[in-house]
Motif scaffolding. Structure first.
Motif, PDB file in Angstrom:
ATOM      1  N   THR A  24       0.787  -1.118   0.104  1.00  0.00           N
ATOM      2  CA  THR A  24       0.216  -0.045  -0.087  1.00  0.00           C
ATOM      3  C   THR A  24       0.862   1.178  -0.038  1.00  0.00           C
ATOM      4  O   THR A  24       0.663   2.076  -0.376  1.00  0.00           O
ATOM      5  CB  THR A  24      -0.942   0.236   1.264  1.00  0.00           C
ATOM      6  OG1 THR A  24      -1.684  -1.163   1.196  1.00  0.00           O
ATOM      7  CG2 THR A  24      -1.872   1.207   1.338  1.00  0.00           C
ATOM      8  N   SER A  25       1.922   1.251   0.794  1.00  0.00           N
ATOM      9  CA  SER A  25       2.814   2.463   0.792  1.00  0.00           C
ATOM     10  C   SER A  25       4.164   1.896   1.084  1.00  0.00           C
ATOM     11  O   SER A  25       4.565   0.802   1.329  1.00  0.00           O
ATOM     12  CB  SER A  25       2.456   3.194   2.034  1.00  0.00           C
ATOM     13  OG  SER A  25       3.265   4.232   2.531  1.00  0.00           O
ATOM     14  N   THR A  37       2.944  -0.330  -5.263  1.00  0.00           N
ATOM     15  CA  THR A  37       1.996   0.080  -4.455  1.00  0.00           C
ATOM     16  C   THR A  37       0.443   0.261  -4.836  1.00  0.00           C
ATOM     17  O   THR A  37       0.478   0.875  -6.013  1.00  0.00           O
ATOM     18  CB  THR A  37       2.371   1.544  -3.377  1.00  0.00           C
ATOM     19  OG1 THR A  37       2.625   2.631  -4.636  1.00  0.00           O
ATOM     20  CG2 THR A  37       3.720   1.361  -2.609  1.00  0.00           C
ATOM     21  N   GLY A  79      -5.166   0.810  -1.848  1.00  0.00           N
ATOM     22  CA  GLY A  79      -5.635   0.420  -0.348  1.00  0.00           C
ATOM     23  C   GLY A  79      -6.982   0.093  -0.370  1.00  0.00           C
ATOM     24  O   GLY A  79      -7.326  -0.740   0.641  1.00  0.00           O
ATOM     25  N   ALA A 129      -6.762   3.005   5.109  1.00  0.00           N
ATOM     26  CA  ALA A 129      -5.937   2.457   3.949  1.00  0.00           C
ATOM     27  C   ALA A 129      -6.076   3.253   2.697  1.00  0.00           C
ATOM     28  O   ALA A 129      -4.912   3.516   2.012  1.00  0.00           O
ATOM     29  CB  ALA A 129      -6.526   0.986   3.859  1.00  0.00           C
ATOM     30  N   GLY A 131      -2.707   4.625   0.802  1.00  0.00           N
ATOM     31  CA  GLY A 131      -2.366   4.280  -0.549  1.00  0.00           C
ATOM     32  C   GLY A 131      -1.748   5.386  -1.377  1.00  0.00           C
ATOM     33  O   GLY A 131      -1.988   6.236  -1.264  1.00  0.00           O
TER      34      GLY A 131
END
Length: 246
Positions: free
Chosen positions: A69-70, A141, A144, A178, A182
């Motif tokens: 996600t990150s 990435t 999210g 999330a 993201g």
């Protein structure tokens, strides 16, 4: 740049300066160092991550397949598991590359399919080390809100499994934050400063899921890992599962 971001950047610089001397000394005297994991644990905390771990700790010779996600996933996973990482070869600034080297990062050129066999051999070889090894099969990435397709080529090293190795899916869950965490279509520096400028802590749960059954089919293993992570992330009512490939 906000005052909070400035304070965090200063704290990160102080942390780095505090960890470097014992790390270099440990490597020189012992040939190994646990300071990279300690540094990344500090990075996660300074950046606001408040980590909760669910599941049994990974053993050596474990390949951890994680959603992505990150950039914060990296210090979070290092803090939660003490793992090394499989990373794309192009990390940008040489200083970032050097820092990644200190944690035994394994680099792959994912766009070079002709080298997929050599990449699989490199991953299998690194699994012989004491550190668990984590990879992000999405390859980048995501937003999210849902998972991206998994790249099955990264599972070639574990189809079939090397002796004593296991594959465990890992769900990195930022909960209701999330979508904000993201990282998609945002310049890297802007994203870093936005994340460092957050005033609220970032609760994150790292769910270490059960090992997957061995398989000789990398695509089937990739799908099984994705299904397990998707189920762990989206079983709560905060979000609905998104179909594969969306």
């Amino acid at each position: 740049m906000t005052a909070v971001a400035v304070l965090r950047l200063v704290a990160l610089a102080v942390l780095l300066m505090a960890c470097l001397p014992p790390h270099l000394l440990s490597k020189a005297l012992l040939g190994r160092s646990r300071w990279p994991q300690r540094f990344l644990t500090g990075v996660a905390w300074i950046c606001g991550a408040r980590i909760r771990v669910e599941g049994t700790p990974p053993s050596p010779r474990t390949l951890l397949a994680c959603n992505h996600t990150s950039w914060l996933d990296i210090p979070v996973m290092a803090a939660a598991t003490g793992c090394a990482f499989v990373s794309k070869a192009e990390l940008g600034h040489p200083a970032i590359h050097w820092l990644a080297d200190q944690n035994a990062t394994l680099y792959v050129r994912r766009e070079e399919r002709r080298n997929s066999h050599a990449q699989a051999q490199a991953i299998a070889s690194q699994l012989r080390n004491s550190q668990p090894l984590a990879l992000f099969p999405e390859g980048t990435t995501g937003p999210g809100t849902h998972l991206l397709p998994f790249r099955s080529t990264l599972f070639a090293a574990v189809t079939p499994l090397p002796d004593g190795a296991v594959v465990r899916p890992v769900a990195i869950d930022f909960g209701p934050a999330a979508a904000e965490i993201g990282w998609v279509d945002e310049p890297g520096l802007d994203n870093v400063l936005r994340m460092l400028g957050r005033t609220r802590p970032i609760p994150v749960t790292v769910r270490l899921l059960d090992p997957l059954p061995p398989s000789t089919d990398r695509k089937r293993l990739s799908e099984a890992a994705r299904d397990a992570i998707e189920s762990a992330l989206f079983k709560s009512p905060r979000q609905s599962p998104i179909g594969k490939g969306q």
